[in-house]
Design a protein around this motif. Structure first.
Motif, mmCIF file in Angstrom:
data_model
loop_
_atom_site.group_PDB
_atom_site.id
_atom_site.type_symbol
_atom_site.label_atom_id
_atom_site.label_comp_id
_atom_site.label_asym_id
_atom_site.label_seq_id
_atom_site.Cartn_x
_atom_site.Cartn_y
_atom_site.Cartn_z
ATOM 1 N N GLU A 109 36.673 44.158 -75.504
ATOM 2 C CA GLU A 109 36.523 44.485 -76.935
ATOM 3 C C GLU A 109 37.663 44.571 -77.821
ATOM 4 O OE1 GLU A 109 33.525 45.074 -78.291
ATOM 5 O OE2 GLU A 109 32.277 46.126 -76.605
ATOM 6 N N ARG A 110 38.879 44.473 -77.066
ATOM 7 C CA ARG A 110 40.091 44.327 -78.124
ATOM 8 C C ARG A 110 40.385 43.056 -78.209
ATOM 9 N NH1 ARG A 110 44.433 48.489 -74.757
ATOM 10 N NH2 ARG A 110 43.530 50.645 -75.565
ATOM 11 N N GLN A 111 40.089 42.030 -77.396
ATOM 12 C CA GLN A 111 40.560 40.653 -77.517
ATOM 13 C C GLN A 111 39.237 39.615 -78.090
ATOM 14 O OE1 GLN A 111 41.713 39.770 -73.342
ATOM 15 N NE2 GLN A 111 43.763 40.433 -73.990
ATOM 16 N N LEU A 112 38.114 39.872 -77.738
ATOM 17 C CA LEU A 112 36.756 39.053 -78.396
ATOM 18 C C LEU A 112 36.709 39.294 -80.031
ATOM 19 C CD1 LEU A 112 34.422 39.395 -75.669
ATOM 20 C CD2 LEU A 112 36.036 37.587 -75.620
ATOM 21 N N ASP A 113 36.522 38.119 -80.570
ATOM 22 C CA ASP A 113 36.136 38.352 -82.039
ATOM 23 C C ASP A 113 34.671 38.492 -81.933
ATOM 24 O OD1 ASP A 113 34.911 35.704 -81.641
ATOM 25 O OD2 ASP A 113 36.504 34.627 -83.032
ATOM 26 N N CYS A 114 33.927 38.205 -83.193
ATOM 27 C CA CYS A 114 32.512 38.637 -83.414
ATOM 28 C C CYS A 114 31.568 37.207 -83.010
ATOM 29 C CB CYS A 114 32.288 39.426 -84.593
ATOM 30 S SG CYS A 114 32.835 40.795 -84.746
ATOM 31 N N ASN A 115 32.087 36.250 -82.409
ATOM 32 C CA ASN A 115 31.298 35.247 -82.264
ATOM 33 C C ASN A 115 30.615 35.542 -80.723
ATOM 34 O OD1 ASN A 115 31.852 33.160 -84.075
ATOM 35 N ND2 ASN A 115 33.725 33.085 -83.783
ATOM 36 N N TRP A 116 31.241 36.637 -80.054
ATOM 37 C CA TRP A 116 30.981 36.662 -78.585
ATOM 38 C C TRP A 116 30.170 38.132 -78.298
ATOM 39 C CZ3 TRP A 116 31.897 32.879 -75.289
ATOM 40 C CH2 TRP A 116 32.949 31.635 -75.797
ATOM 41 N N GLU A 117 29.142 37.965 -77.636
ATOM 42 C CA GLU A 117 28.415 39.176 -77.073
ATOM 43 C C GLU A 117 29.201 39.622 -75.667
ATOM 44 O OE1 GLU A 117 24.204 38.288 -76.178
ATOM 45 O OE2 GLU A 117 24.092 37.265 -78.067
ATOM 46 N N LEU A 118 29.414 40.708 -75.569
ATOM 47 C CA LEU A 118 29.901 41.326 -74.174
ATOM 48 C C LEU A 118 28.724 41.792 -73.421
ATOM 49 C CD1 LEU A 118 32.121 42.068 -72.347
ATOM 50 C CD2 LEU A 118 32.518 44.182 -73.862
ATOM 51 N N GLN A 119 28.595 41.042 -72.328
ATOM 52 C CA GLN A 119 27.587 41.757 -71.120
ATOM 53 C C GLN A 119 28.282 42.383 -70.128
ATOM 54 O OE1 GLN A 119 24.418 41.136 -71.663
ATOM 55 N NE2 GLN A 119 24.921 39.822 -73.578
ATOM 56 N N ARG A 120 28.133 43.760 -69.960
ATOM 57 C CA ARG A 120 28.587 44.546 -69.057
ATOM 58 C C ARG A 120 28.396 44.366 -67.592
ATOM 59 N NH1 ARG A 120 29.573 46.658 -74.092
ATOM 60 N NH2 ARG A 120 31.307 47.841 -74.426
ATOM 61 N N THR A 121 28.438 43.323 -66.982
ATOM 62 C CA THR A 121 27.726 42.974 -65.592
ATOM 63 C C THR A 121 28.582 41.682 -65.108
ATOM 64 O OG1 THR A 121 25.886 42.946 -64.191
ATOM 65 C CG2 THR A 121 25.704 41.954 -66.370
ATOM 66 N N THR A 122 28.206 41.575 -63.998
ATOM 67 C CA THR A 122 28.917 40.450 -63.523
ATOM 68 C C THR A 122 27.798 39.457 -62.515
ATOM 69 O OG1 THR A 122 29.774 41.214 -61.393
ATOM 70 C CG2 THR A 122 31.267 41.119 -63.310
ATOM 71 N N TRP A 123 26.306 40.213 -62.399
ATOM 72 C CA TRP A 123 25.404 39.603 -61.707
ATOM 73 C C TRP A 123 24.946 38.097 -62.291
ATOM 74 C CZ3 TRP A 123 25.282 41.747 -57.257
ATOM 75 C CH2 TRP A 123 25.547 43.103 -57.099
ATOM 76 N N ILE A 124 24.987 37.068 -61.400
ATOM 77 C CA ILE A 124 24.301 35.836 -61.852
ATOM 78 C C ILE A 124 23.036 36.042 -62.442
ATOM 79 C CG2 ILE A 124 23.907 33.738 -60.972
ATOM 80 C CD1 ILE A 124 26.586 33.650 -59.369
ATOM 81 N N LYS A 125 22.126 36.722 -61.528
ATOM 82 C CA LYS A 125 20.884 37.042 -62.205
ATOM 83 C C LYS A 125 20.707 37.266 -63.536
ATOM 84 C CE LYS A 125 16.506 39.302 -60.716
ATOM 85 N NZ LYS A 125 15.857 40.037 -59.858
ATOM 86 N N SER A 126 21.716 38.185 -63.946
ATOM 87 C CA SER A 126 21.687 38.752 -65.649
ATOM 88 C C SER A 126 22.120 37.627 -66.278
ATOM 89 C CB SER A 126 22.733 39.706 -65.553
ATOM 90 O OG SER A 126 23.077 39.771 -67.104
ATOM 91 N N ILE A 127 23.069 36.765 -65.934
ATOM 92 C CA ILE A 127 23.338 35.640 -66.632
ATOM 93 C C ILE A 127 22.242 34.672 -66.741
ATOM 94 C CG2 ILE A 127 25.018 33.605 -66.607
ATOM 95 C CD1 ILE A 127 27.033 35.333 -65.211
ATOM 96 N N GLY A 128 21.643 34.436 -65.823
ATOM 97 C CA GLY A 128 20.331 33.498 -65.562
ATOM 98 C C GLY A 128 19.178 33.881 -66.611
ATOM 99 N N LEU A 129 19.102 34.947 -66.493
ATOM 100 C CA LEU A 129 17.878 35.607 -67.310
ATOM 101 C C LEU A 129 18.276 35.821 -68.889
ATOM 102 C CD1 LEU A 129 17.181 39.056 -65.672
ATOM 103 C CD2 LEU A 129 15.627 36.954 -65.805
ATOM 104 N N TRP A 130 19.655 35.701 -69.244
ATOM 105 C CA TRP A 130 20.234 35.648 -70.400
ATOM 106 C C TRP A 130 20.025 34.068 -71.043
ATOM 107 C CZ3 TRP A 130 23.606 32.468 -73.245
ATOM 108 C CH2 TRP A 130 24.193 33.234 -74.608
ATOM 109 N N ILE A 131 20.300 33.252 -70.032
ATOM 110 C CA ILE A 131 20.313 31.741 -70.312
ATOM 111 C C ILE A 131 18.727 31.396 -70.718
ATOM 112 C CG2 ILE A 131 20.397 29.546 -69.368
ATOM 113 C CD1 ILE A 131 22.838 30.272 -67.897
ATOM 114 N N LEU A 132 17.777 32.169 -70.159
ATOM 115 C CA LEU A 132 16.539 31.427 -69.990
ATOM 116 C C LEU A 132 15.933 32.124 -71.305
ATOM 117 C CD1 LEU A 132 14.960 32.639 -66.560
ATOM 118 C CD2 LEU A 132 15.724 30.227 -67.379
ATOM 119 N N GLU A 133 16.598 33.221 -71.923
ATOM 120 C CA GLU A 133 16.001 33.566 -73.257
ATOM 121 C C GLU A 133 16.562 32.767 -74.346
ATOM 122 O OE1 GLU A 133 16.777 37.743 -73.617
ATOM 123 O OE2 GLU A 133 15.476 38.361 -72.185
#
Length: 663
Positions: A109-133
């Motif tokens: 939250e200190r280093q990202l600008d507002c181009n980026w969403e921060l996803q508070r997890t590391t699970w690849i399943k979560s990344i996959g679901l985000w990509i599918l959407e």
């Protein structure tokens, strides 16, 4: 230093401070630590369109699955501005997101600008679901196959399977294309031999041991492929400086029954290193040097024969794995070299013990200096970090810090991996807790130690939390357990005292450590993908507690797995870090007699081992400080019955955990 994420925690409450972004404000607020990534994202998206890529995945690692990487390989960092050691980025034509674990949420939250969403997890399943959407059916999801391990590739493939999207490897790295000539150049420093006095055995003996394992394996593999940088460095007793804080160099090794191929920039080898590698030429102990970039082509040619290649899936990239026919593969999570490196022989154990004695001298010097200077208001986080690095540099055989020093005061200590800079650095105060997590690289070993302190009057919560973290450290350090017990089975002993009052921490409890190699050395530790504990392994033990916006506590020691003094062969830990804890923060009323007895025995060990070294270095004031701070604690009024009950609880908990594991 904490590694991994033991569990995902609920999102931390946003701070009212102005040091984190606020993308919902109008206009959005960005702290000075954030990087404007608009132009970089636009350039990457243009390249993605040119390659018909709808989503591009960028990891935080390099082609050798290194946790810490060279600036040249910091693609995620350059693209996002986020400098944490763990994360994954996905960029689509109109969205961008970063996934990271709880150690780094506030830092992001200190280093990202507002181009980026921060996803508070590391699970690849979560990344996959985000990509599918985020991308439509028929879309291409691409990545660089040389930056993803076999296991990670398979996880993404499974997450996207049957979705109508295509997982498409592209060997041209799209971030590198955009980075262009601004990308830092390749490493050019010397690769050198470790003096024999600092090695556990010769490289020829190590090669013979691995070849013996090959012969004894039921599959009779003809070759072992080494992709992890630590593997090649350890095998040949070579060191380099290609990655900050890690004395490794870019390389691959293909070790067969009759030949050895080392893929490295030969021009960087010191004369003595070259002579050592080629002293046995010609013959089975002759190391043939080949260009680093030729590893894949050589492996492809080798795999055309009647061969079986043994490799570790955790460190081998999909790009290399893909050139070996499936029927010619022998796969384990870790290569035999990685496992051999994890179990230190008697000489390696003594080397690491010796390094920790000298390291303790530097840390004690630092703690005494802080006691003098902090009340005068003359120390900030950054100057403190520089001072401990300087003190270590003065110790014999030191080769610099083993990671960027974590020097965190007050609320900054609630960030598990906070490191100060010259631009942002809090003043240390007698009214706040201070966390110092530092380590050194020595020719005889790597160190990592955390101490938390308070020079004033701690609050009751701070004192109880610290004491419970210390209790967890003690309970795990003195635990006796059966051979081949997985670290994850006993990890909860470090959390029990915190759990008893509803507290916890979100990072792993410990990690392996090397002999002048990486401060985080896999596959040892307490996480689910670590191997069972064996005598000769070194691991950190580092419970903590973090109260967002207020303070953080961590107590970390390095311990050696040793045989316990029991009738049957069981194991326990020998703590080799030798620095006392902050007496000002210990609530003795919470400790059992056994815990106090353990502390007193540990303090006597510190006196015996570190005291003479302080006197040898003529550090008399530090010697007197050590004597004061290792005075035995009184056993107090706790009853023997209480101690017995504590022992029974520990024993019953371990029994239940082991039973559950075997079920």
């Amino acid at each position: 230093m904490p590694t991994g994420c033991a569990m995902d925690q609920p999102p931390q409450a946003a701070s009212a401070n102005t040091d984190i972004r606020n993308c919902s404000a109008d206009p959005p607020y960005l702290p000075p630590t954030a990087i404007n990534t608009t132009a970089r994202l636009a350039a990457l998206r243009g390249t993605m369109r040119a390659h018909s890529v709808h989503a591009y995945i960028v990891p935080s690692t390099d082609a050798h699955m290194s946790e810490y990487i060279a600036e040249r390989d910091s693609r995620l960092g350059w693209l996002t501005g986020f400098t944490g050691s763990a994360g994954t980025v996905v960029v689509t034509w109109d969205k961008a997101a970063l996934w990271t674990d709880s150690r780094y949420w506030i830092q992001a939250e200190r280093q990202l600008d507002c181009n980026w969403e921060l996803q508070r997890t590391t699970w690849i399943k979560s990344i996959g679901l985000w990509i599918l959407e985020a991308v439509p059916v028929g879309a291409n999801i691409s990545l660089d196959p040389f930056l993803f391990s076999i296991d990670t590739w398979n996880s993404y493939s499974q997450a996207l399977h049957g979705s109508g999207r295509t997982l498409l490897p592209i060997e041209t790295n799209l971030v590198d294309q955009v980075w262009g000539d601004q990308r830092p150049p390749p490493a050019s420093s010397e690769i050198y031999s470790l003096p024999a006095a600092f090695t556990g055995s010769s490289w020829q003996e190590k090669v013979a041991g691995i070849r013996q394992q090959m012969e004894q394996h039921v599959r009779r593999p003809t070759a072992v492929l080494l992709s992890g940088l630590e593997e090649t460095a350890w095998l040949f007793n070579l060191r380099g400086n290609d990655i900050p804080y890690n004395p490794v160099f870019y390389s691959y090794t293909l070790l067969t029954n009759t030949s050895i191929s080392l893929f490295v920039d030969e021009t960087r080898l010191a004369a003595a290193a070259l002579q050592s590698l080629q002293a046995g030429c010609p013959g089975p102990l002759c190391v043939e040097l080949q260009e680093y970039g030729q590893a894949r082509a050589h492996l492809r040619r080798y795999a055309q024969g009647n061969v079986t290649v043994w490799l570790g899936t955790e460190y081998t990239t999909y790009g290399l794995y893909g050139v070996i026919p499936q029927e010619k593969l022998l796969e384990d999570s870790y290569s035999p070299v990685m496992l051999a490196k994890a179990v230190k022989n008697a000489k390696e154990q003594e080397l690491l013990r010796a390094a920790h004695v000298r390291d303790a001298v530097a840390v004690i010097q630092y703690l005494l200096w802080l006691e003098k200077m902090v009340p005068q208001g003359q120390v900030d986080e950054f100057s403190g970090a520089r001072h401990i690095d300087m003190l270590r540099q003065a110790q014999e055989h030191n080769r610099g810090p083993s990671f960027q020093s974590i020097s965190a005061s007050g609320l900054n200590a609630a960030l598990a991996h906070y490191s100060p800079s010259n631009r942002s650095s809090r003043k240390l105060s007698v009214d706040e807790m201070y966390l110092s997590d530092t380590g050194g690289q020595y020719l005889d070993g790597t160190t990592d130690i955390t101490r938390t302190m308070h020079w004033g009057v701690p609050t009751p919560l701070q004192k109880e939390a610290y004491t419970r973290v210390l209790m967890g450290n003690i309970d795990l350090s003195r635990l006796i357990f059966p051979p081949n017990t997985a670290g994850r089975v006993v990890e909860s002993f470090a959390r029990r005292a915190l759990w008893n009052v509803g507290l916890n921490y979100g990072h792993g409890t410990g990690h392996g450590i090397g002999n002048f190699l990486s401060v985080h050395e896999w596959p040892v530790g307490f996480q689910s993908n670590n191997v069972p504990l064996m005598a000769g392994m070194f691991t950190s033990i580092e419970p903590g507690y973090y109260r967002d916006g207020e303070f953080g506590i961590r107590i970390e020691d390095v311990a050696l797995v040793v045989e316990a003094q029991t009738k049957k062969p069981f194991l326990t830990f020998e703590v080799v870090s030798l620095v006392p804890y902050d007496r000002n923060l210990i609530d003795l009323s919470l400790l059992s007699p056994e815990q106090i007895q353990y502390l007193n025995a540990y303090y006597e060990t510190i006196r015996v081992r570190v005291g003479p070294e302080l006197q040898r270095q003529r550090l008399e004031e530090e010697y007197r400080w050590l004597q004061r701070n290792t005075e035995p604690f009184p056993l107090g009024s706790a009853t023997t019955a209480t101690a017995t009950l504590g022992t029974l609880v520990l024993a019953s908990l371990l029994s239940a955990l082991l039973t559950g594991l075997q079920a």
